[in-house]
Design an enzyme around this catalytic site. Structure first.
Site, PDB file in Angstrom:
ATOM      1  N   PRO A 132       0.691  -1.342   0.038  1.00 33.84           N
ATOM      2  CA  PRO A 132      -0.057  -0.015  -0.185  1.00 33.84           C
ATOM      3  C   PRO A 132       0.766   1.382  -0.032  1.00 33.84           C
ATOM      4  O   PRO A 132       0.455   2.413  -0.822  1.00 33.84           O
ATOM      5  CB  PRO A 132      -0.784  -0.140   1.458  1.00 33.84           C
ATOM      6  CG  PRO A 132      -0.919  -1.554   1.644  1.00 33.84           C
ATOM      7  CD  PRO A 132       0.386  -2.184   1.140  1.00 33.84           C
ATOM      8  N   PHE A 160      -2.729  -4.953  -4.871  1.00 28.19           N
ATOM      9  CA  PHE A 160      -2.897  -4.924  -6.301  1.00 28.19           C
ATOM     10  C   PHE A 160      -2.447  -6.319  -6.633  1.00 28.19           C
ATOM     11  O   PHE A 160      -1.800  -6.315  -7.629  1.00 28.19           O
ATOM     12  CB  PHE A 160      -2.124  -3.756  -6.902  1.00 28.19           C
ATOM     13  CG  PHE A 160      -2.439  -2.169  -6.499  1.00 28.19           C
ATOM     14  CD1 PHE A 160      -3.895  -2.096  -6.208  1.00 28.19           C
ATOM     15  CD2 PHE A 160      -1.750  -1.402  -6.465  1.00 28.19           C
ATOM     16  CE1 PHE A 160      -3.984  -0.778  -5.735  1.00 28.19           C
ATOM     17  CE2 PHE A 160      -1.888  -0.125  -6.378  1.00 28.19           C
ATOM     18  CZ  PHE A 160      -2.986   0.073  -6.048  1.00 28.19           C
ATOM     19  N   GLU A 245       8.891 -10.419 -17.134  1.00 22.03           N
ATOM     20  CA  GLU A 245       7.675  -9.782 -16.983  1.00 22.03           C
ATOM     21  C   GLU A 245       7.238  -8.394 -17.955  1.00 22.03           C
ATOM     22  O   GLU A 245       6.390  -8.331 -18.687  1.00 22.03           O
ATOM     23  CB  GLU A 245       7.430  -9.264 -15.543  1.00 22.03           C
ATOM     24  CG  GLU A 245       5.850  -8.601 -15.318  1.00 22.03           C
ATOM     25  CD  GLU A 245       5.534  -8.272 -13.951  1.00 22.03           C
ATOM     26  OE1 GLU A 245       6.354  -8.427 -13.024  1.00 22.03           O
ATOM     27  OE2 GLU A 245       4.511  -7.595 -13.720  1.00 22.03           O
ATOM     28  N   ARG A 271     -18.507  -0.119 -42.487  1.00 24.81           N
ATOM     29  CA  ARG A 271     -19.179   1.070 -42.146  1.00 24.81           C
ATOM     30  C   ARG A 271     -19.260   2.173 -43.281  1.00 24.81           C
ATOM     31  O   ARG A 271     -18.302   2.337 -43.652  1.00 24.81           O
ATOM     32  CB  ARG A 271     -18.713   1.632 -40.862  1.00 24.81           C
ATOM     33  CG  ARG A 271     -19.776   2.903 -40.313  1.00 24.81           C
ATOM     34  CD  ARG A 271     -20.803   2.362 -39.797  1.00 24.81           C
ATOM     35  NE  ARG A 271     -21.513   3.383 -38.748  1.00 24.81           N
ATOM     36  CZ  ARG A 271     -22.815   3.110 -38.410  1.00 24.81           C
ATOM     37  NH1 ARG A 271     -23.343   2.104 -38.337  1.00 24.81           N
ATOM     38  NH2 ARG A 271     -23.102   4.249 -37.903  1.00 24.81           N
ATOM     39  N   GLY A 342     -16.363   5.083 -33.838  1.00 24.97           N
ATOM     40  CA  GLY A 342     -17.682   5.827 -33.318  1.00 24.97           C
ATOM     41  C   GLY A 342     -18.151   5.397 -32.188  1.00 24.97           C
ATOM     42  O   GLY A 342     -17.673   4.683 -31.156  1.00 24.97           O
ATOM     43  N   GLY A 367       6.494  -2.267 -13.572  1.00 26.14           N
ATOM     44  CA  GLY A 367       7.425  -1.190 -13.645  1.00 26.14           C
ATOM     45  C   GLY A 367       6.582  -0.234 -14.315  1.00 26.14           C
ATOM     46  O   GLY A 367       6.413  -0.426 -15.496  1.00 26.14           O
ATOM     47  N   GLU A 370       7.439   5.774 -16.134  1.00 27.54           N
ATOM     48  CA  GLU A 370       8.484   6.798 -15.692  1.00 27.54           C
ATOM     49  C   GLU A 370       9.746   5.719 -14.934  1.00 27.54           C
ATOM     50  O   GLU A 370      10.713   6.170 -15.101  1.00 27.54           O
ATOM     51  CB  GLU A 370       7.747   7.509 -14.566  1.00 27.54           C
ATOM     52  CG  GLU A 370       6.902   8.521 -14.910  1.00 27.54           C
ATOM     53  CD  GLU A 370       5.542   7.870 -15.405  1.00 27.54           C
ATOM     54  OE1 GLU A 370       5.194   6.794 -14.822  1.00 27.54           O
ATOM     55  OE2 GLU A 370       4.955   8.538 -16.096  1.00 27.54           O
TER      56      GLU A 370
HETATM   57  C1  LIG Z   1      -4.306  -4.687 -12.185  1.00 24.56           C
HETATM   58  C2  LIG Z   1      -3.184  -4.375 -11.438  1.00 24.56           C
HETATM   59  C3  LIG Z   1      -2.340  -5.859 -11.239  1.00 24.56           C
HETATM   60  C4  LIG Z   1      -1.254  -5.818 -10.772  1.00 24.56           C
HETATM   61  N1  LIG Z   1      -0.480  -6.752 -10.106  1.00 24.56           N
HETATM   62  C5  LIG Z   1       0.457  -7.070  -9.518  1.00 24.56           C
HETATM   63  C6  LIG Z   1       1.104  -8.204  -9.070  1.00 24.56           C
HETATM   64  O1  LIG Z   1       0.401  -9.173  -9.491  1.00 24.56           O
HETATM   65  N2  LIG Z   1       2.014  -8.307  -8.166  1.00 24.56           N
HETATM   66  C7  LIG Z   1       2.567  -7.168  -7.545  1.00 24.56           C
HETATM   67  O2  LIG Z   1       3.392  -7.241  -6.651  1.00 24.56           O
HETATM   68  N3  LIG Z   1       1.889  -5.840  -8.155  1.00 24.56           N
HETATM   69  C8  LIG Z   1       0.999  -5.862  -8.745  1.00 24.56           C
HETATM   70  N4  LIG Z   1       0.627  -4.701  -9.423  1.00 24.56           N
HETATM   71  C9  LIG Z   1       1.042  -3.501  -8.945  1.00 24.56           C
HETATM   72  C10 LIG Z   1       1.709  -2.650  -9.776  1.00 24.56           C
HETATM   73  O3  LIG Z   1       3.283  -3.386 -10.209  1.00 24.56           O
HETATM   74  C11 LIG Z   1       2.223  -1.218  -9.450  1.00 24.56           C
HETATM   75  O4  LIG Z   1       0.924  -0.737  -9.262  1.00 24.56           O
HETATM   76  C12 LIG Z   1       3.244  -0.395 -10.161  1.00 24.56           C
HETATM   77  O5  LIG Z   1       4.622  -0.932  -9.868  1.00 24.56           O
HETATM   78  C13 LIG Z   1       3.082   1.168  -9.441  1.00 24.56           C
HETATM   79  O6  LIG Z   1       3.388   0.982  -8.108  1.00 24.56           O
HETATM   80  P1  LIG Z   1       2.356   2.006  -7.444  1.00 24.56           P
HETATM   81  O7  LIG Z   1       0.900   1.871  -8.022  1.00 24.56           O
HETATM   82  O8  LIG Z   1       2.571   1.704  -5.793  1.00 24.56           O
HETATM   83  O9  LIG Z   1       2.740   3.572  -7.731  1.00 24.56           O
HETATM   84  P2  LIG Z   1       3.629   4.572  -7.111  1.00 24.56           P
HETATM   85  O10 LIG Z   1       4.981   3.563  -6.966  1.00 24.56           O
HETATM   86  O11 LIG Z   1       3.023   5.125  -5.996  1.00 24.56           O
HETATM   87  O12 LIG Z   1       3.795   5.527  -8.270  1.00 24.56           O
HETATM   88  C14 LIG Z   1       2.927   6.355  -8.501  1.00 24.56           C
HETATM   89  C15 LIG Z   1       3.344   7.245  -9.770  1.00 24.56           C
HETATM   90  O13 LIG Z   1       4.825   8.086  -9.473  1.00 24.56           O
HETATM   91  C16 LIG Z   1       5.522   7.678 -10.506  1.00 24.56           C
HETATM   92  N5  LIG Z   1       7.031   7.522  -9.869  1.00 24.56           N
HETATM   93  C17 LIG Z   1       7.437   6.704  -8.759  1.00 24.56           C
HETATM   94  N6  LIG Z   1       8.724   6.925  -8.570  1.00 24.56           N
HETATM   95  C18 LIG Z   1       9.273   7.700  -9.640  1.00 24.56           C
HETATM   96  C19 LIG Z   1      10.320   8.461  -9.979  1.00 24.56           C
HETATM   97  N7  LIG Z   1      11.433   7.958  -9.462  1.00 24.56           N
HETATM   98  N8  LIG Z   1      10.543   9.207 -10.947  1.00 24.56           N
HETATM   99  C20 LIG Z   1       9.266   9.499 -11.644  1.00 24.56           C
HETATM  100  N9  LIG Z   1       8.300   9.019 -11.462  1.00 24.56           N
HETATM  101  C21 LIG Z   1       7.935   8.182 -10.493  1.00 24.56           C
HETATM  102  C22 LIG Z   1       5.166   6.197 -10.942  1.00 24.56           C
HETATM  103  O14 LIG Z   1       5.552   6.160 -12.182  1.00 24.56           O
HETATM  104  C23 LIG Z   1       3.505   6.429 -11.131  1.00 24.56           C
HETATM  105  O15 LIG Z   1       3.232   7.235 -12.231  1.00 24.56           O
HETATM  106  C24 LIG Z   1      -0.713  -4.618 -10.149  1.00 24.56           C
HETATM  107  C25 LIG Z   1      -1.241  -3.325 -10.436  1.00 24.56           C
HETATM  108  C26 LIG Z   1      -2.486  -3.370 -11.043  1.00 24.56           C
HETATM  109  C27 LIG Z   1      -3.085  -2.161 -11.254  1.00 24.56           C
END
Ligand SMILES: Cc1cc2nc3c(=O)[nH]c(=O)nc-3n(C[C@H](O)[C@H](O)[C@H](O)COP(=O)(O)OP(=O)(O)OC[C@H]3O[C@@H](n4cnc5c(N)ncnc54)[C@H](O)[C@@H]3O)c2cc1C
Length: 382
Positions: A132, A160, A245, A271, A342, A367, A370
């Site tokens: 989280p 997630f 991955e 269409r 459309g 990943g 960014e």
């Molecule tokens: C449908 C779905 C399935 C998933 N499945 C898995 C799974 O099976 N196992 C698992 O472990 N995870 C899973 N994930 C998690 C996914 O890998 C993460 O959501 C992703 O790595 C981004 O982490 P975060 O959501 O915590 O965003 P954050 O790390 O909080 O980042 C938020 C934003 O800040 C940007 N940001 C962060 N650091 C930087 C930086 N240094 N420079 C510039 N920008 C930055 C990010 O690019 C993003 O735009 C899943 C997510 C989804 C939505």
């Protein structure tokens, strides 16, 4: 003769044919219902296991086939994507992110117990890294595991997690050492272990057919035999896993774009507006030409990186580029496909409506865009 004969041979064509038949028989007739239900039957794992699909790319000794043949895996995953549901593919194939660390670094006893069941589709495995508090900064994960005799006591949470609700096994990243990447380990945590609970099934923009969950560890006691690799080497395992991955996500993005392009071409030829098929308007012809060009470039670049990976070369920078390029063009091509169709493109009965939603996760998961750019910049010495 295949345009891609440089990468694919006859054995890959056989893989392609058999996965395509499986998709047509077992998935396509029901996929719309499963998407609406936000779940596909657990039985599908067993069917895919007995058809040999889950085992493609894994060692024969555990029930797999085509070990080390990356293009067999590429062919299989492309054909699976023909079901038109990224969620189903992500869910059915969560083994491809959960299993490799176990296969490479777990003890023989753990491997022999877990891998055959997963390849047979009897058990489901998930990978749990994201928390989280954040997913991008893996080195700072907070879930900790303290060694107490022959167990680790695990406390923390994950979110997630794909296949998180239904999985039996979880490859979980935990902190066993000090701060930073050098304190991270991987543990296999099993459903039913006291102190481990699965939270709610999360509702999502796309990937509806996959289950995505929160996981909680509250004084969860995990046997030390379930350590994957040695203590504090988990970060390297996670990073190695990310390479395949990211290739898988780039392939998924290219196939999402491929399906969107096919739908657009078919619609544009049927269409009519102002007395002729809309595909006869130059502006749409050019848009379709650009979509096809972007996809062709993306696919060729992705295959090239897969070929280098298959040859044992390091493609850390290039695979990040491939993921960013492929996910960008998937976003753009699915957007254009909705536009070309459309109002019908906006309807749930249209495949492109789902493709558009499903594409959005591809530049976030595994990943983010960014983070890929951070890796590329670092590899460039910036
Ligand atoms: C449908 C779905 C399935 C998933 N499945 C898995 C799974 O099976 N196992 C698992 O472990 N995870 C899973 N994930 C998690 C996914 O890998 C993460 O959501 C992703 O790595 C981004 O982490 P975060 O959501 O915590 O965003 P954050 O790390 O909080 O980042 C938020 C934003 O800040 C940007 N940001 C962060 N650091 C930087 C930086 N240094 N420079 C510039 N920008 C930055 C990010 O690019 C993003 O735009 C899943 C997510 C989804 C939505």
């Amino acid at each position: 003769m295949s345009v891609f004969q440089e990468y694919f041979d006859e054995s890959h064509q056989l893989v392609r044919d058999s996965v395509r038949r499986f998709v047509e028989r077992e998935i396509l007739p029901s996929i719309d219902d499963w998407e609406e239900a936000e779940e596909f039957p657990r039985e599908l794992y067993l069917k895919a296991g007995s058809a040999g699909i889950l085992g493609i790319g894994y060692p024969e000794q555990y029930g797999g086939s085509h070990e080390g043949d990356l293009f067999a895996k590429v062919a299989a995953s492309e054909e699976l994507m023909r079901c038109g549901s990224g969620g189903l593919v992500a869910g059915l194939c969560s083994l491809d992110i959960g299993l490799p660390p176990l296969l490479k670094w777990a003890s023989p006893a753990l491997r022999e117990r877990v891998v055959p069941q997963v390849l047979a589709g009897e058990k489901i495995i998930a990978l749990a890294v994201t928390e989280p508090s954040g997913g991008s900064d893996v080195a700072n994960l907070k879930t900790h595991a303290v060694r107490e005799g022959d167990c680790y006591r695990v406390n923390g949470s994950k979110t997630f997690i794909t296949s998180g609700v239904r999985a039996d096994y979880y490859t979980v990243a935990v902190r066993t050492g000090g701060e930073g990447f050098a304190g991270v380990s991987l543990l296999l945590i099993e459903k039913g272990t006291p102190g481990f609970t699965v939270g709610r099934k999360l509702k999502k923009m796309g990937w509806w057919a996959s289950d995505t969950a929160e996981l909680f560890f509250d004084d969860c006691r995990v046997p030390v035999e379930n350590l994957i690799g040695t203590e504090n080497m988990g970060f390297a395992c996670i990073m190695a896993n990310f390479q395949s991955e990211r290739l898988a996500l780039a392939l998924m993005a290219n196939m999402t774009a491929q399906l969107a392009l096919e739908e657009s071409l078919s619609w544009a030829s049927q269409r009519e507006a102002f007395g002729k098929p809309i595909g006869k308007f130059q502006v749409l012809k050019h848009r379709l030409a650009e979509m096809a060009t972007q996809l062709e470039v993306s696919r060729e670049f992705t295959y090239r990186q897969a070929a280098k990976m298959a040859a044992g070369k390091s493609v850390i920078k290039e695979i990040s580029m491939a993921k960013n390029f492929a996910t960008d063009i998937a976003d753009r091509i699915t957007y254009d496909a909705v536009q070309i169709m459309g109002g019908m493109g906006y309807m749930r009965e249209s495949l492109v409506e789902r493709l558009y939603r499903d594409a959005r996760i591809l530049s976030i998961g595994g990943g983010s865009r960014e983070i890929m750019n951070e890796i590329i910049a670092k590899q460039m010495g910036l």
